[in-house]
Design a protein around this motif. Sequence first.
Motif, PDB file in Angstrom:
ATOM      1  N   ASP A 285     -25.244   8.024 -38.818  1.00 34.20           N
ATOM      2  CA  ASP A 285     -23.483   8.641 -38.342  1.00 34.20           C
ATOM      3  C   ASP A 285     -23.133   9.384 -39.546  1.00 34.20           C
ATOM      4  N   ASP A 419     -19.868  10.936 -30.163  1.00 36.09           N
ATOM      5  CA  ASP A 419     -20.494   9.972 -31.496  1.00 36.09           C
ATOM      6  C   ASP A 419     -19.459  10.477 -32.488  1.00 36.09           C
ATOM      7  N   VAL A 423     -18.251   7.275 -34.628  1.00 30.77           N
ATOM      8  CA  VAL A 423     -18.222   6.568 -35.793  1.00 30.77           C
ATOM      9  C   VAL A 423     -16.009   5.993 -35.898  1.00 30.77           C
ATOM     10  N   GLU A 426     -16.471   2.330 -35.128  1.00 34.50           N
ATOM     11  CA  GLU A 426     -17.045   1.745 -36.159  1.00 34.50           C
ATOM     12  C   GLU A 426     -16.710   1.883 -37.780  1.00 34.50           C
TER      13      GLU A 426
END
Length: 447
Positions: A285, A419, A423, A426
Amino acid sequence: MINWVLVVILFLAKELCLAGLLEGEYEEGKVYRHRLKNGLTILTMERHNVPFIFHQLTYKVGSVNEPAGLTGISHVVEHMMFKGTKKYAKGQVSKIISQNSGIFNAFTSWDMTSYYMYLPKNKIELAFDIESDRMQNSIFDTAEFKSEIRVVLQERRMRSESNSGGIFLENLYSTAFAVSPYRNPIIGWEEDLKRITRDDAYTYYKQYYTPNNAILVLVGDFDTKEILRLAEKYYGTIPPGPEIHEPNVYEPAQKAKKMFSIVHGDVMYPTVLMAFKTPSYNHPDAPALYLAGKILCERSRGSRLYKRLVENEKLALSVSGGFPISKYPRLFTISIQVNPDSNVDRIEKIVWEEIEKMKRELVSDYELQKAKNRYKFTEASEYIKNSDIGMRLSTWECYYGWDYYNNFYNMVLNVAREDIQRVMNEYFKECCNRWVFVAEREEKHKI
């Protein structure tokens, strides 16, 4: 039947090719890794633009390696390795380097300790002689040790106890982390520094400051084969030290929001800092987190928070932050210097609005490509001096291995908009850390 004429031709062709490879075996501008029998790793890069050579010896030890009760010992050992050997008395190295048109210094961080010299190419052997001697023969005189502890304590008072920025950073990391060694200041806690003995420091030196725990980086105007002979001559005879095991660096999941405020009279403008626990650069990540930082809060007019807080709403004087490199998981930070007429709570609300927007919506193709272009420009423009290149090589080799740099670079360029969104969802959650650093006069009506 064997065609001997063909065999001879092939043999000669092979020999000619090998001769050509040997003559130009090491290409200028490329990095090569070598390893001595005692475990010393060497990275070389020939650059013949100026007649100087950068020599950086890095030990894979920093404050993350320190046992409980001995915080600051890495920094103390760094100081003691300047206090002389039988060959080079205290202060002699400084004079020699200055007399030979060179510079030298050292630093200790959480993850590494480095000694570097930059010398004219015809004087580079001095660096090999001095550092190989210091690696194995530092004296650690008892009287010098006691004196140096007092010096380090005074340095701590100046940087961490009297300096507003030092107070802030020390509280930041000790609050953010529950068990990770990143919670301890590199310079150490005062009581630990008072407790460290000369024998503690010398034992630590013999354990970690050894060739098998070191990286030598050489960048500049040299012939690689010749400089490797110097490395073998000076470092090759030093016996390896004990096997070094990686520290157990971990941090339990944070389940509650942490907040604190510091009031200090030396601060001209209030500062809000928000931090989020993130992985290190060798995590899948990491490339997306790096670009998310550029888009959200980089210190530039292109980042979303700068545009909104500084340019459009005039609520802040500056915005900075992002995803810094570290060997182990650390912090993604957002730092905002607040306009004195603004409200801290309003600033935090806007930050969360921009975070939530990046969670809900994909960033634009233009924003993402612009962030990648800035990354490519930074990597090219900020590493054009031998010393800058050497520092980058040392850091990446110490943390993940130099080879990983190219992997990371390519992964950054291949990050997709999805992406970034992933993240953000997250890692950017409400149970983050929030700190407010305010000037003394702001205490009553800003917090």
